[in-house]
Design a protein around this motif. Structure first.
Motif, PDB file in Angstrom:
ATOM      1  N   ASN A  86       0.801  -1.221   0.000  1.00  0.00           N
ATOM      2  CA  ASN A  86       0.000   0.000   0.000  1.00  0.00           C
ATOM      3  C   ASN A  86       0.834   1.271   0.000  1.00  0.00           C
ATOM      4  OD1 ASN A  86      -2.538  -1.381   0.123  1.00  0.00           O
ATOM      5  ND2 ASN A  86      -2.123  -1.804   2.297  1.00  0.00           N
ATOM      6  N   THR A  87       2.150   1.137  -0.149  1.00  0.00           N
ATOM      7  CA  THR A  87       3.030   2.308  -0.211  1.00  0.00           C
ATOM      8  C   THR A  87       3.292   2.702  -1.658  1.00  0.00           C
ATOM      9  OG1 THR A  87       5.070   0.991  -0.292  1.00  0.00           O
ATOM     10  CG2 THR A  87       4.176   1.521   1.897  1.00  0.00           C
ATOM     11  N   GLU A  88       3.826   3.899  -1.832  1.00  0.00           N
ATOM     12  CA  GLU A  88       4.171   4.340  -3.186  1.00  0.00           C
ATOM     13  C   GLU A  88       5.195   3.410  -3.810  1.00  0.00           C
ATOM     14  OE1 GLU A  88       6.194   8.226  -5.373  1.00  0.00           O
ATOM     15  OE2 GLU A  88       4.979   8.511  -3.561  1.00  0.00           O
ATOM     16  N   PHE A  89       6.193   2.998  -3.019  1.00  0.00           N
ATOM     17  CA  PHE A  89       7.212   2.090  -3.544  1.00  0.00           C
ATOM     18  C   PHE A  89       6.571   0.766  -3.939  1.00  0.00           C
ATOM     19  CE2 PHE A  89      10.488  -1.123  -3.454  1.00  0.00           C
ATOM     20  CZ  PHE A  89      11.594  -0.489  -3.990  1.00  0.00           C
ATOM     21  N   GLY A  90       5.692   0.256  -3.103  1.00  0.00           N
ATOM     22  CA  GLY A  90       5.037  -1.023  -3.393  1.00  0.00           C
ATOM     23  C   GLY A  90       4.204  -0.979  -4.651  1.00  0.00           C
ATOM     24  N   LYS A  91       3.513   0.116  -4.864  1.00  0.00           N
ATOM     25  CA  LYS A  91       2.710   0.259  -6.077  1.00  0.00           C
ATOM     26  C   LYS A  91       3.591   0.404  -7.311  1.00  0.00           C
ATOM     27  CE  LYS A  91      -1.138   2.274  -3.521  1.00  0.00           C
ATOM     28  NZ  LYS A  91      -1.881   3.507  -3.167  1.00  0.00           N
ATOM     29  N   ASP A  92       4.698   1.147  -7.168  1.00  0.00           N
ATOM     30  CA  ASP A  92       5.634   1.311  -8.293  1.00  0.00           C
ATOM     31  C   ASP A  92       6.264  -0.005  -8.697  1.00  0.00           C
ATOM     32  OD1 ASP A  92       5.120   4.010  -8.312  1.00  0.00           O
ATOM     33  OD2 ASP A  92       6.999   4.602  -7.335  1.00  0.00           O
ATOM     34  N   HIS A  93       6.377  -0.941  -7.750  1.00  0.00           N
ATOM     35  CA  HIS A  93       7.063  -2.202  -8.009  1.00  0.00           C
ATOM     36  C   HIS A  93       6.098  -3.399  -7.983  1.00  0.00           C
ATOM     37  CE1 HIS A  93      10.339   0.552  -6.998  1.00  0.00           C
ATOM     38  NE2 HIS A  93      11.131  -0.246  -7.674  1.00  0.00           N
ATOM     39  N   ASP A  94       4.805  -3.129  -8.127  1.00  0.00           N
ATOM     40  CA  ASP A  94       3.799  -4.171  -8.317  1.00  0.00           C
ATOM     41  C   ASP A  94       3.855  -5.244  -7.230  1.00  0.00           C
ATOM     42  OD1 ASP A  94       1.705  -5.467  -9.516  1.00  0.00           O
ATOM     43  OD2 ASP A  94       2.938  -6.479 -11.032  1.00  0.00           O
ATOM     44  N   PHE A  95       3.840  -4.805  -5.979  1.00  0.00           N
ATOM     45  CA  PHE A  95       3.877  -5.752  -4.867  1.00  0.00           C
ATOM     46  C   PHE A  95       2.672  -6.690  -4.871  1.00  0.00           C
ATOM     47  CE2 PHE A  95       6.884  -3.945  -1.374  1.00  0.00           C
ATOM     48  CZ  PHE A  95       7.907  -3.848  -2.298  1.00  0.00           C
ATOM     49  N   ASP A  96       1.546  -6.257  -5.440  1.00  0.00           N
ATOM     50  CA  ASP A  96       0.355  -7.103  -5.462  1.00  0.00           C
ATOM     51  C   ASP A  96       0.586  -8.417  -6.203  1.00  0.00           C
ATOM     52  OD1 ASP A  96      -1.364  -5.595  -3.917  1.00  0.00           O
ATOM     53  OD2 ASP A  96      -2.110  -4.422  -5.614  1.00  0.00           O
ATOM     54  N   SER A  97       1.579  -8.425  -7.106  1.00  0.00           N
ATOM     55  CA  SER A  97       1.832  -9.636  -7.895  1.00  0.00           C
ATOM     56  C   SER A  97       2.898 -10.538  -7.274  1.00  0.00           C
ATOM     57  CB  SER A  97       2.265  -9.254  -9.313  1.00  0.00           C
ATOM     58  OG  SER A  97       3.557  -8.667  -9.298  1.00  0.00           O
ATOM     59  N   ILE A  98       3.473 -10.133  -6.147  1.00  0.00           N
ATOM     60  CA  ILE A  98       4.553 -10.919  -5.534  1.00  0.00           C
ATOM     61  C   ILE A  98       3.966 -12.045  -4.688  1.00  0.00           C
ATOM     62  CG2 ILE A  98       6.491 -10.866  -3.916  1.00  0.00           C
ATOM     63  CD1 ILE A  98       7.033  -8.007  -4.772  1.00  0.00           C
ATOM     64  N   ARG A  99       4.329 -13.255  -5.016  1.00  0.00           N
ATOM     65  CA  ARG A  99       3.880 -14.433  -4.275  1.00  0.00           C
ATOM     66  C   ARG A  99       5.052 -15.197  -3.646  1.00  0.00           C
ATOM     67  NH1 ARG A  99       0.184 -11.855  -5.125  1.00  0.00           N
ATOM     68  NH2 ARG A  99      -1.815 -12.323  -6.139  1.00  0.00           N
ATOM     69  N   THR A 100       6.221 -15.081  -4.261  1.00  0.00           N
ATOM     70  CA  THR A 100       7.380 -15.859  -3.816  1.00  0.00           C
ATOM     71  C   THR A 100       8.615 -14.963  -3.779  1.00  0.00           C
ATOM     72  OG1 THR A 100       8.055 -16.483  -6.059  1.00  0.00           O
ATOM     73  CG2 THR A 100       6.431 -17.911  -4.945  1.00  0.00           C
TER      74      THR A 100
END
Length: 504
Positions: free
Chosen positions: A43-57
């Motif tokens: 939910n941070t700017e960095f997380g959105k810039d780096h597509d954290f929603d798609s990280i599973r592993t």
């Protein structure tokens, strides 16, 4: 036995028991840490810039988050300093630890509400681990001295900024504050020599039982203390109950013999591995080599084989993939809002049950005998500045090294030059370099201004001195280069016999 000592032993036993749980499950602990970091970071700017929603592993993480140094995060940090929230971590940091990096000059490292516990709890747990192993809790009955930077901080956009040691000073537990020296007022003195003299006055008649600090600073304190009590006074006679020395931040070996000679006896020491980016490890036992890597403190570790660090796509390993005896560049992601962050240190594992490391060096050459973090770029710029003004100077080669224990006077940096054409006024040349370096590096400025270091010294060498040195080590010609600076005196001592002129 005092009540405090008895309680400390019980708490120490419980702390070690809790520690064993994650020690015995290192991979699972680190996997859980990474999942938590990604969950909060999405939910941070960095997380959105780096597509954290798609990280599973972990493999996904490596694809999304590149390894970077401070420059790679600088734009995000600047947004935080401007007052923006949810940039690298939820909300805003509680503090910025101001530090001088080995690659980026002045850095502002975020310390969040979540990460501050890592800095404070880890130091506490190091002491508790020592108590659990040795049974020595008697040092808690007397005075404890923490030689640190000033706790004075500035505040901007709701965030306090200061030195890490000063920030930590605000979080000393109440049960230790009653025994802590020096006083807050003395600790706020900026000039180091004045501060040491004030500390001596406050402590010379105290029942000091534990001393903590960077070894050269502690040595200066001991020297002043001995002088105040009589030039031949040993610390063991001034503080007969002194039993523990806590240290970190620099290599202890150059200071160890003199420090214990000043004390007059050997005492127990506890090594810590603190950094502005996180409290990473501490000495958990006296019987084994290395420092226990803290795997449960909100930090996810990655390790890059040192020889691959500057490759375009270096190998990135998690804790379960490392090997013993191999040099790794250390990379962190943490609840301070650091992501894929290279701190510049190299570590070597000496145990995997539990995971213990020794700090083996830095990725790049540097000088930090006193925490000054002078880097090659700063050295080159300072010399270039001096040569632009002293236009007659022609340099064949040069290198820089610290002198921690000169025959007289304060420690200093020694600059070994082989000149094709020497300066007309070598003292002016020295001062131009020193002034420029102080301008470029705020930590060096603090150390010289605070009279912990004296201004640098230029040493003129005989013709072909560097050529002879490189030949002597089998590295003459080819792509071999003399390091511009070293944090030890291996090169400097080899060149010493070639010195023909010393100016200061």
């Amino acid at each position: 036995m005092s009540l405090l000592s008895a309680v400390a032993k019980l708490v120490a036993k419980w702390t070690v028991k809790c520690r064993k749980k994650w020690e015995n499950n290192p991979v699972e602990t680190q996997d859980a840490t990474l999942r938590h970091l990604i969950n909060v970071g999405r939910n941070t700017e960095f997380g959105k810039d780096h597509d954290f929603d798609s990280i599973r592993t972990y493999e996904d993480f490596k694809k999304r988050v590149p390894v970077k140094d401070y420059e790679g995060l600088r734009s995000y940090v600047e947004k935080i300093r401007e007052g923006k929230e949810d940039v690298l971590w939820k909300g805003k940091p509680k503090y910025f630890a101001k530090t001088s990096g080995t690659t980026s000059g002045v850095k502002y490292i975020p310390i969040t509400k979540d990460s501050i516990h890592n800095h404070i709890n880890s130091a506490r747990n190091a002491l508790l681990s020592y108590i659990a192993e040795t049974g020595n809790a008697e040092f808690l009955k007397g005075k404890l001295i923490f030689l640190s930077g000033s706790p004075v901080m500035s505040k901007s956009k709701g965030i306090f900024t200061g030195r890490l040691s000063g920030i930590s000073n605000h979080h000393v537990p109440d049960y230790l504050k009653r025994s802590q020296l020096p006083s807050y007022e003395t600790n706020c003195i900026e000039d180091w020599e004045q501060k040491v003299d004030a500390i001596v006055e406050e402590t010379k008649d105290a029942d000091m039982r534990l001393v903590s600090g960077i070894p050269p600073w502690v040595q200066m304190y001991f020297d002043r203390l001995s002088k105040a009590k009589g030039n031949d006074a040993k610390i063991k006679d001034i503080f007969p109950n002194l039993s523990v020395f806590v240290w970190g931040g620099v290599n202890f070996e150059p200071y160890k013999a003199k420090l214990f000679e000043s004390i007059g006896k050997n005492i127990d020491s506890i090594e810590l591995y603190p950094a502005s980016e996180g409290f990473l490890a501490y000495q958990d036992t006296r019987s084994e080599e290395g420092l226990l890597l803290l795997l449960n403190e909100g930090i996810f570790y990655e390790f890059i084989p040192a020889e691959e660090f500057f490759d375009e796509n270096p190998t990135r390993l998690s804790i379960g993939q490392v090997e013993l005896g191999k040099n790794y560049a250390l990379v962190l992601s943490s609840n301070a809002g650091l992501w894929g962050y290279s701190i510049g240190d190299t570590v070597k594992f000496v145990s995997k049950s539990p995971y213990r490391v020794v700090v083996s060096g830095r990725i790049k050459h540097f000088i930090s005998a006193f925490g000054e973090h002078v880097i090659g770029e700063e050295v080159e710029k300072a010399v270039r500045h001096a040569c632009e003004i002293c236009s007659e100077v022609e340099i064949t080669e040069f290198t820089v090294a610290p002198n921690v224990t000169p025959k007289e006077g304060l420690p200093l940096h020694e600059w070994y030059f082989e000149f094709e054409t020497e300066p007309n006024d070598i003292k002016r040349f020295e001062k131009l370099i020193d002034d420029k370096l102080r301008q470029l590096n705020p930590y060096y400025e603090d150390l010289v201004g605070g009279k912990i270091l004296r201004p640098l010294k230029v040493m003129s060498l005989k013709k072909d001195a560097f050529r002879s040195y490189m030949k002597s080590i089998g590295k003459l010609g080819g792509q071999n280069k003399v390091p511009r600076l070293s944090n030890d005196r291996k090169i400097a001592d080899a060149l010493a016999e070639s010195v023909v002129l010393e100016k200061n």
